[in-house]
Design an enzyme around this catalytic site. Structure first.
Site, PDB file in Angstrom:
ATOM      1  CD  GLU A 140      -2.892  -1.064   2.370  1.00 19.46           C
ATOM      2  OE1 GLU A 140      -3.974  -0.464   2.274  1.00 19.46           O
ATOM      3  OE2 GLU A 140      -2.520  -1.625   3.427  1.00 19.46           O
ATOM      4  CD  GLU A 155      -2.811  -6.667   3.407  1.00 20.10           C
ATOM      5  OE1 GLU A 155      -2.953  -5.450   3.266  1.00 20.10           O
ATOM      6  OE2 GLU A 155      -2.110  -7.371   2.655  1.00 20.10           O
TER       7      GLU A 155
END
Length: 273
Positions: free
Chosen positions: A124, A144
């Site tokens: 990200e 994740e």
């Protein structure tokens, strides 16, 4: 501010921000996130800094994501979520849980030198940068997913803009790992280079940008950031506003036009550009 978990280096007009936790694959804990926030605002506010490069220490990882020790023991953002008033700040007003990922106020160019693992919050973070180049050993993915951790640093917003809605959904839902060549093919990165040449190539791009007059490129970046996702008419108004602001700032392009007509290189320095 002194930094414990990152390196902040300035050479000429180029700043390099390095996550310096190679022993844990440069994952981001709460302390590192705070340091990244400070580093990015320092770059933003330094009038002599034109371009920033972000990378990770060592040759194995750019950033492997959020430090799961924080997640396991409720450190940092999780502690804030336990208090409603702190939660309001954390959710809506913070620069980002893993760095400077929720702010849209840096209109100077940024470059990601992706040197290895680029997973989860590290992925990200890379998406928040303007230009991404990768070493041959780079790997990407929303890892994740397997730990039931959500994307909270802009991944669901930026990834579809970069690679397209359907492909972004597939990457986010499956949480699969993919290599640098696939990242190049889908437009996530613009170049793949040998690992030992990555920083030199990032620096070469940065120096090329530094040679340009900075006013127009910053205005154009701001127009794109502010206009993305808005109705066409509104986005065009923003572009017009940014074009007009060049004149208001005295950041005129007449020197460029004169240089073209006179068949010479523009002298931007005499105009403070």
């Amino acid at each position: 501010m002194s930094y414990k978990n990152i390196l902040y280096e300035k050479d000429g007009h180029v700043v390099t921000i390095t996550i310096n936790r190679p022993e844990v694959r440069n994952c981001i804990n709460w302390e590192t996130a705070k340091e990244l926030q400070k580093a990015w605002t320092t770059f933003r506010d330094d009038k002599d800094a034109f371009v920033a490069i972000m990378t990770g220490a060592g040759d194995k990882a750019f950033c492997s994501g959020w430090d799961l020790k924080d997640a396991a023991f409720g450190t940092g953002v999780l502690e804030e979520l336990m208090d409603y008033e702190k939660a309001r700040v954390a959710l809506y007003n913070s620069p980002g849980p893993c760095g400077y990922t929720r702010r849209l106020d840096i209109f100077k160019p940024t470059i990601g030198a992706i040197n290895g693992y680029c997973f989860a919050a590290g992925f990200e973070t890379a998406l928040s940068l303007d230009i991404r180049i990768a070493s041959e050993n780079a790997e990407f993915g929303c890892l994740e997913r397997r730990w039931n951790v959500v994307l909270a640093d802009g991944g669901t917003v930026r990834l579809p803009l970069i690679v397209g809605f359907g492909r972004a959904l597939e990457i986010i839902i499956t949480g699969r790992r993919f290599d640098a060549q696939e990242a190049l093919r889908i437009g996530l990165v613009t170049e793949v280079v040998p690992r030992e040449k990555l920083i030199d190539r990032a620096r070469e791009i940065a120096e090329t940008i530094c040679e340009l007059p900075q006013g127009a490129l910053r205005s154009d970046k701001e127009a794109m950031i502010r206009g993305t996702g808005r109705p066409l008419e509104e986005a065009l108004h923003i572009e017009a506003e940014m074009a007009a602001s060049m004149f208001v700032r005295g950041d005129m392009f007449s020197e460029g036009a004169k240089a073209f007509l006179e068949k010479r290189k523009p002298d931007w320095k005499q105009h403070g550009l």
